[in-house]
Design a protein around this motif. Structure first.
Motif, short mmCIF file in Angstrom:
data_model
loop_
_atom_site.label_atom_id
_atom_site.label_comp_id
_atom_site.label_asym_id
_atom_site.label_seq_id
_atom_site.Cartn_x
_atom_site.Cartn_y
_atom_site.Cartn_z
N ASP A 47 0.73 -1.18 0.02
CA ASP A 47 -0.03 0.02 -0.07
C ASP A 47 0.78 1.32 -0.05
O ASP A 47 1.90 1.24 0.78
CB ASP A 47 -0.91 0.04 1.09
CG ASP A 47 -2.00 -1.06 1.24
OD1 ASP A 47 -2.30 -1.27 0.25
OD2 ASP A 47 -1.91 -1.62 2.34
N CYS A 48 0.66 2.15 -0.68
CA CYS A 48 1.21 3.63 -0.62
C CYS A 48 0.26 4.82 -0.29
O CYS A 48 -0.84 4.76 -1.00
CB CYS A 48 1.70 3.84 -2.06
SG CYS A 48 2.36 5.58 -2.29
N PHE A 49 0.51 5.43 0.98
CA PHE A 49 -0.41 6.20 1.34
C PHE A 49 0.05 7.71 1.16
O PHE A 49 1.50 7.95 1.30
CB PHE A 49 -0.54 6.20 2.82
CG PHE A 49 -0.97 4.70 3.22
CD1 PHE A 49 -2.50 4.50 2.81
CD2 PHE A 49 -0.25 3.92 4.04
CE1 PHE A 49 -3.16 3.49 3.12
CE2 PHE A 49 -1.00 2.51 4.12
CZ PHE A 49 -2.18 2.34 3.86
N GLU A 50 -0.61 8.70 0.56
CA GLU A 50 -0.19 9.94 0.08
C GLU A 50 -1.02 10.76 0.92
O GLU A 50 -2.33 10.86 0.97
CB GLU A 50 -0.09 10.12 -1.27
CG GLU A 50 -0.27 11.63 -1.59
CD GLU A 50 1.03 12.41 -1.13
OE1 GLU A 50 0.54 13.70 -0.66
OE2 GLU A 50 2.32 12.02 -1.02
N GLN A 51 -0.58 11.89 2.04
CA GLN A 51 -1.23 12.73 2.53
C GLN A 51 -2.20 13.82 1.74
O GLN A 51 -3.43 14.02 2.28
CB GLN A 51 -0.45 13.50 3.37
CG GLN A 51 -0.84 14.71 4.39
CD GLN A 51 0.16 15.38 5.43
OE1 GLN A 51 0.80 14.49 5.69
NE2 GLN A 51 -0.19 16.48 5.77
N ASN A 63 1.03 22.12 -3.54
CA ASN A 63 0.36 20.58 -3.37
C ASN A 63 -0.58 20.25 -2.40
O ASN A 63 -0.31 21.16 -1.02
CB ASN A 63 1.89 19.80 -3.14
CG ASN A 63 1.34 18.55 -2.89
OD1 ASN A 63 0.48 17.86 -2.48
ND2 ASN A 63 2.45 17.50 -3.55
N PRO A 64 -1.56 19.85 -2.55
CA PRO A 64 -2.74 19.85 -1.49
C PRO A 64 -2.15 19.33 -0.15
O PRO A 64 -2.93 19.50 0.86
CB PRO A 64 -3.84 18.97 -1.92
CG PRO A 64 -3.66 19.04 -3.35
CD PRO A 64 -2.06 19.29 -3.60
N ASN A 65 -1.19 18.62 0.11
CA ASN A 65 -0.51 17.95 1.19
C ASN A 65 0.07 18.86 2.07
O ASN A 65 0.27 18.69 3.23
CB ASN A 65 0.21 16.93 1.12
CG ASN A 65 1.73 17.08 0.10
OD1 ASN A 65 1.98 18.34 0.13
ND2 ASN A 65 2.41 16.17 -0.16
N GLY A 66 0.17 20.45 1.59
CA GLY A 66 0.76 21.48 2.44
C GLY A 66 2.25 21.26 2.68
O GLY A 66 2.57 22.06 3.36
N GLN A 67 2.86 20.47 1.83
CA GLN A 67 4.21 20.13 2.31
C GLN A 67 5.33 20.63 1.44
O GLN A 67 6.63 20.69 1.63
CB GLN A 67 4.63 18.81 2.59
CG GLN A 67 3.61 17.82 3.48
CD GLN A 67 3.82 18.51 4.97
OE1 GLN A 67 4.97 18.55 5.30
NE2 GLN A 67 2.56 18.93 5.44
N SER A 68 4.73 21.20 0.18
CA SER A 68 5.59 21.53 -0.90
C SER A 68 6.30 22.84 -0.57
O SER A 68 5.42 23.72 -0.19
CB SER A 68 4.87 21.34 -2.01
OG SER A 68 5.64 21.93 -3.27
N ALA A 69 7.61 22.89 -1.19
CA ALA A 69 8.38 24.19 -1.23
C ALA A 69 8.42 24.67 -2.46
O ALA A 69 9.03 25.61 -2.87
CB ALA A 69 9.78 24.04 -0.50
#
Length: 469
Positions: A47-51, A63-69
């Motif tokens: 399984d691969c989980f993406e926030q 990025n919708p995950n809020g982590q991208s710089a």
């Protein structure tokens, strides 16, 4: 779309073999999709989980995950052929240094080409990973369906290391009346327009932001505590990282190429930048084709390190001060794993020794993908790490003894500490070509060990491979 070396049509993945260990991949950025592709093609159940709700990690703007710089003007510092995955070239109509949107589109095509998108569970955050008494791993997730707990034999950590901003510690003395942001939160020139800006740092992001500010801001100052060699991206009419011998070259050849690049780029002392106290090759390369011209044009002023802040002023260590209403801290990132118990894994000062930057003998079944800072691009190295882990999980690779692993891990870590100057940014530094060569060599040795130590039938055919000889 055409490519210089057209990617071969994706071969059908090996059917999932549930006798293989079951794995979990954390993240669907560039390293996560490399890991997912390797396990998918090897028939490993995972399984691969993406926030967030999309792939691409740091290469997806907002990025919708809020982590991208990622920011609007971001482009790669490694040329396309040196960044691409080995079996999926970048399109030949891309520029030598692709933009962030082109890189993200390339990742999208990669995922669809190999057909593993259905294996990625989006909008799902991994909240906790703990050891199981029997030796496996318990993974807790939070997603649309609520909280879930699953058991895995292996966990591949691919959550990236450019998402947790490092701010100055301790904070500089004084109170600042203006706005302060980390480079992680910089997106576009709109944040700089008309402002009096101080950019703090000497890395690639600092150079990019200072150049962009020079076009639209008021006063622009670039504060640098320690000098860096700032290379041009082009050398002798070619992308600078393609001026090298084919195949693996020893570390000193890479250092020589960087030294030539530094000399041909020209020194920066005449522009006011401090002279680096180290030689090219002893630090992570910084590249900018435009910073010199912007300094020469008087649009960027180089300053030493900050001494203190004072209302609407920034005071530097040489006693000079400038008016400012925005400070951009391009001061790097912390390596953290919020889902792991710090007692289990903690990067002290960003230092986390690992064997080939992938695994530790005290943590069997836990693998780190892309947790390195190469002189070059991460993607091919994450791909090689992922293929290695897939071989281990399917039994076609057997590791040496724990004692040998520890000895090699120590040698690799000490070699890196000798080569690169002491800094949090260099705790994970590797040389691109040497890393690939060294890992390829170990994989060959491990495959031979697997054959030697495999149980045999009466006819002598190997059945399974040990994972620790």
């Amino acid at each position: 779309m055409k490519a210089k070396h057209r990617a071969a049509a994706a071969s059908a993945p090996i059917p999932v073999d549930h006798s293989h260990p079951r794995a979990c991949i954390i993240g669907a950025g560039s390293s996560g999709i490399a890991a997912a592709k390797a396990l998918h093609m090897a028939g490993v159940p995972f399984d691969c989980f993406e926030q967030g709700s999309a792939i691409g990690g740091n290469w997806l703007l907002d990025n919708p995950n809020g982590q991208s710089a990622c920011y609007e003007t971001l482009e790669i510092n490694t040329s396309c052929p040196r960044m691409a995955f080995s079996d999926f070239p970048m399109p030949d109509d891309y520029p030598a240094y692709a933009r962030h949107d082109q890189v993200h589109a390339y990742f999208e095509r990669y995922v669809d080409h190999f057909g593993f998108r259905p294996k990625i569970t989006f909008d799902t955050k991994v909240t906790e990973v703990t050891r199981e008494a029997r030796g496996g791993w318990i993974v807790r997730t939070q997603g649309p369906g609520g909280d879930r707990v699953r058991e895995y034999d292996a966990v591949l950590v691919a959550n990236g290391h450019h998402w947790n901003p490092r701010w100055p510690e301790p904070a500089y003395p004084g109170l600042f009346d203006g706005e302060q942001i980390h480079a992680h939160d910089y997106r576009s020139a709109e944040q700089l327009e008309g402002r009096n800006v101080v950019v703090v740092g000497a890395g690639n992001s600092a150079m990019d932001i200072a150049v962009e500010a020079s076009r639209c801001a008021g006063d622009v100052n670039l504060s640098i505590r320690r000098g860096q060699w700032v290379m041009r991206k082009w050398l002798l009419g070619r992308p600078a990282d393609q001026i090298a011998l084919p195949g693996w070259v020893p570390w000193w050849a890479t250092a020589l190429r960087l030294r030539v690049g530094a000399l041909t780029s020209g020194g920066l002392a005449r522009y006011g930048l401090p002279k680096p106290p180290h030689t090219p090759g002893q630090s992570h390369p910084v590249q900018s084709d435009r910073i010199r011209e912007r300094i020469a044009a008087g649009r960027v002023t180089v300053r030493p390190g900050i001494d203190r802040v004072d209302g609407d002023n920034v005071v530097f260590t040489d006693g000079t001060r400038v008016a400012a209403d925005l400070i951009v801290w391009a001061t790097g990132y912390r390596v953290t794993f919020p889902f792991l118990d710090p007692a289990l894994v903690e990067a002290s000062g960003n230092e986390l020794p690992l064997w080939k930057r992938t695994m530790h003998p005290d943590l069997p079944g836990l693998y780190f993908i892309g947790l390195l800072q190469p002189i070059g691009a991460v993607m091919p190295l994450a791909e090689a790490q992922s293929a290695w882990v897939a071989e281990l999980l399917t039994g076609t690779y057997a590791a040496p003894s724990d004692a040998e692993v520890r000895a090699m891990m120590t040698r690799e870590h000490e070699r890196a500490k000798r080569r690169f100057y002491s800094s949090p940014r260099h705790t994970m530094e590797v040389d691109f070509d040497r890393f690939l060569w060294d890992l390829t060599r170990e994989r060959k040795r491990g495959r031979a060990r697997a054959v030697r130590h495999a149980p045999r039938t009466d006819q002598g055919a190997p059945l399974t491979a040990s994972t620790n000889s």
